[in-house]
Design an enzyme around this catalytic site. Structure first.
Site, PDB file in Angstrom:
ATOM      1  N   SER A 100       0.914  -1.175   0.010  1.00  0.00           N
ATOM      2  CA  SER A 100      -0.043  -0.201  -0.073  1.00  0.00           C
ATOM      3  C   SER A 100       1.030   1.277  -0.089  1.00  0.00           C
ATOM      4  O   SER A 100       1.980   1.123   0.489  1.00  0.00           O
ATOM      5  CB  SER A 100      -0.962  -0.022   1.127  1.00  0.00           C
ATOM      6  OG  SER A 100      -1.637   1.214   1.405  1.00  0.00           O
TER       7      SER A 100
ATOM      8  N   TYR B  33      -2.222   0.031  10.884  1.00  0.00           N
ATOM      9  CA  TYR B  33      -2.110  -0.415   9.428  1.00  0.00           C
ATOM     10  C   TYR B  33      -0.601   0.155   8.670  1.00  0.00           C
ATOM     11  O   TYR B  33      -0.190  -0.599   7.948  1.00  0.00           O
ATOM     12  CB  TYR B  33      -3.263   0.132   8.513  1.00  0.00           C
ATOM     13  CG  TYR B  33      -3.532  -0.039   7.114  1.00  0.00           C
ATOM     14  CD1 TYR B  33      -3.464  -1.581   6.763  1.00  0.00           C
ATOM     15  CD2 TYR B  33      -3.250   0.728   6.378  1.00  0.00           C
ATOM     16  CE1 TYR B  33      -3.637  -1.891   5.395  1.00  0.00           C
ATOM     17  CE2 TYR B  33      -3.634   0.536   4.960  1.00  0.00           C
ATOM     18  CZ  TYR B  33      -3.668  -0.848   4.555  1.00  0.00           C
ATOM     19  OH  TYR B  33      -4.026  -1.339   3.276  1.00  0.00           O
TER      20      TYR B  33
HETATM   21  P1  NAP Z   1     -11.203  -6.360   0.872  1.00  0.00           P
HETATM   22  O1  NAP Z   1     -11.962  -6.181   0.020  1.00  0.00           O
HETATM   23  O2  NAP Z   1     -11.397  -6.168   2.449  1.00  0.00           O
HETATM   24  O3  NAP Z   1     -10.447  -7.807   0.654  1.00  0.00           O
HETATM   25  C1  NAP Z   1      -9.461  -8.309   1.620  1.00  0.00           C
HETATM   26  C2  NAP Z   1      -9.461  -9.882   1.176  1.00  0.00           C
HETATM   27  O4  NAP Z   1      -8.477 -10.350   2.192  1.00  0.00           O
HETATM   28  C3  NAP Z   1     -10.558 -10.657   1.117  1.00  0.00           C
HETATM   29  O5  NAP Z   1     -10.726 -11.508   0.237  1.00  0.00           O
HETATM   30  C4  NAP Z   1     -10.603 -11.435   2.529  1.00  0.00           C
HETATM   31  O6  NAP Z   1     -11.214 -12.641   2.598  1.00  0.00           O
HETATM   32  C5  NAP Z   1      -8.927 -11.605   2.746  1.00  0.00           C
HETATM   33  N1  NAP Z   1      -8.528 -12.046   3.904  1.00  0.00           N
HETATM   34  C6  NAP Z   1      -8.419 -10.951   5.065  1.00  0.00           C
HETATM   35  N2  NAP Z   1      -7.942 -11.789   6.193  1.00  0.00           N
HETATM   36  C7  NAP Z   1      -7.729 -13.031   5.583  1.00  0.00           C
HETATM   37  C8  NAP Z   1      -7.109 -14.131   6.286  1.00  0.00           C
HETATM   38  N3  NAP Z   1      -6.641 -14.225   7.572  1.00  0.00           N
HETATM   39  N4  NAP Z   1      -6.749 -15.275   5.611  1.00  0.00           N
HETATM   40  C9  NAP Z   1      -7.015 -15.180   4.104  1.00  0.00           C
HETATM   41  N5  NAP Z   1      -7.549 -14.186   3.423  1.00  0.00           N
HETATM   42  C10 NAP Z   1      -7.975 -13.038   4.311  1.00  0.00           C
HETATM   43  O7  NAP Z   1      -9.823  -5.292   0.683  1.00  0.00           O
HETATM   44  P2  NAP Z   1      -9.116  -4.910  -0.626  1.00  0.00           P
HETATM   45  O8  NAP Z   1      -9.333  -3.528  -0.902  1.00  0.00           O
HETATM   46  O9  NAP Z   1      -9.279  -5.765  -1.789  1.00  0.00           O
HETATM   47  O10 NAP Z   1      -7.336  -4.979  -0.476  1.00  0.00           O
HETATM   48  C11 NAP Z   1      -6.770  -6.229  -0.808  1.00  0.00           C
HETATM   49  C12 NAP Z   1      -5.435  -5.764  -0.196  1.00  0.00           C
HETATM   50  O11 NAP Z   1      -5.015  -4.485  -0.936  1.00  0.00           O
HETATM   51  C13 NAP Z   1      -5.082  -5.841   1.212  1.00  0.00           C
HETATM   52  O12 NAP Z   1      -3.762  -6.169   1.390  1.00  0.00           O
HETATM   53  C14 NAP Z   1      -5.355  -4.160   1.432  1.00  0.00           C
HETATM   54  O13 NAP Z   1      -4.177  -3.884   2.691  1.00  0.00           O
HETATM   55  C15 NAP Z   1      -4.320  -3.553   0.172  1.00  0.00           C
HETATM   56  N6  NAP Z   1      -4.936  -2.214  -0.151  1.00  0.00           N
HETATM   57  C16 NAP Z   1      -5.956  -1.827  -0.337  1.00  0.00           C
HETATM   58  C17 NAP Z   1      -6.422  -0.512  -0.585  1.00  0.00           C
HETATM   59  C18 NAP Z   1      -7.653   0.017  -0.682  1.00  0.00           C
HETATM   60  O14 NAP Z   1      -7.899   1.477  -0.348  1.00  0.00           O
HETATM   61  N7  NAP Z   1      -8.732  -0.670  -0.908  1.00  0.00           N
HETATM   62  C19 NAP Z   1      -5.240   0.367  -0.661  1.00  0.00           C
HETATM   63  C20 NAP Z   1      -3.749  -0.073  -0.602  1.00  0.00           C
HETATM   64  C21 NAP Z   1      -3.711  -1.508  -0.625  1.00  0.00           C
HETATM   65  P3  NAP Z   1     -11.843 -13.387   3.489  1.00  0.00           P
HETATM   66  O15 NAP Z   1     -12.687 -12.672   4.649  1.00  0.00           O
HETATM   67  O16 NAP Z   1     -12.853 -14.090   2.826  1.00  0.00           O
HETATM   68  O17 NAP Z   1     -11.058 -14.360   4.223  1.00  0.00           O
END
Ligand code: NAP
Length: 258
Positions: A143, A156
């Protein structure tokens, strides 16, 4: 080519956190690029549905329930792969937005467990198979929070800094082996669950994150970036790619309309 021959000849990509947001979009993107994708997450019904959708589109996908914080489960999963082409360490996210003075240590621990130790578990377990492929790729979805801090973000931010350090150090340690390490660092991405999870299911607080921002990144935008980086020729290593919406010039400078 028969379906079995196609399956045997396609490169294989594991995507963690494929049940929503960036992970789901990345699974779709890599499947469309010709990978047999292995979707992992904790919620079975969501990855089963996405695997079915991808398969119905004539591409290759399978689902495997996996909690990345469970080392024994990750090791058992890794046994399926004598060789592997790509792993996308995407599972993770934020919990809370309290200042250091009042942040919940348990939430800090859980963020570290998922974002950092989860990435460590999966990468360690799959590295032998990635090396055995003769041309492996590790992707770490960190991120912009891994590269600068902001008030209320420390738990975070600390976890994402650690994830960045994991990627950078691994790249140094395995240079000379046939495995690339790619870090993708997105800025503001509007996904269905990220902000909701961060604010403990409060839709109003979650909506404020994106309020007035004309066009935050979408999960598809980030997936496109990941797919592009992974599909470069194997001698090309995209070390670090920072991707933000045009409206966001830094973690601090986000243009909101009105
Ligand atoms: P999201 O929609 O909340 O998705 C998070 C994913 O992680 C879900 O599929 C969840 O699946 C999985 N997860 C969480 N805990 C887990 C565990 N213990 N074991 C296996 N899977 C797990 O978030 P997103 O926005 O797509 O973000 C994805 C990644 O990008 C994250 O690493 C986040 O920090 C990063 N990111 C996001 C943003 C943003 O603004 N959205 C910006 C920069 C970086 P289950 O709950 O089904 O396990």
């Amino acid at each position: 080519m028969t379906a079995t021959e196609q399956q045997a000849s396609s490169p294989v990509a594991v995507v963690t956190g494929a049940s929503s947001g960036i992970g789901a979009a990345t699974a779709r993107g890599l499947a469309a690029a010709g990978y047999r994708v292995v979707l992992t997450a904790r919620r079975k019904e969501r990855i089963d549905a996405l695997a079915a959708e991808i398969t119905e589109a004539g591409q290759q996908a399978e689902a495997y329930v996996l909690d990345v914080t469970d080392r024994a489960a990750v090791d058992a999963f890794a046994e399926r792969f004598p060789t592997l082409d790509v792993v996308v360490n995407n599972a993770g996210g934020a919990l809370g937005a309290d200042p250091v003075a009042t942040g919940d240590p348990d939430e800090w621990r859980r963020m570290y467990e998922t974002n950092v130790i989860g990435t460590l578990h999966v990468t360690q377990a799959l590295l032998p198979a990635l090396t055995a492929s003769g041309d492996g790729t590790v992707v770490v979805v960190s991120s912009t929070a891994g590269h600068g801090t902001y008030e209320g973000g420390a738990g975070y931010v600390a976890a994402k800094h650690a994830e960045h350090v994991l990627a950078e150090t691994l790249r140094l340690e395995i240079v000379g082996s046939p495995v690339r390490v790619i870090e993708i660092a997105p800025g503001l991405v509007k996904t269905e669950e990220f902000a909701l999870t961060r604010f403990h299911g409060d839709p109003e607080k979650a909506a404020k994150v994106y309020a007035g921002v004309a066009a935050p990144l979408t999960a598809d935008d980030v997936a496109d970036t990941i797919t592009w980086a992974v599909t470069r020729p194997s001698h090309v290593n995209i070390d670090l790619l920072v991707v933000r919406p045009r409206a966001q010039a830094s973690n601090y400078k986000l243009h909101r309309e009105g």
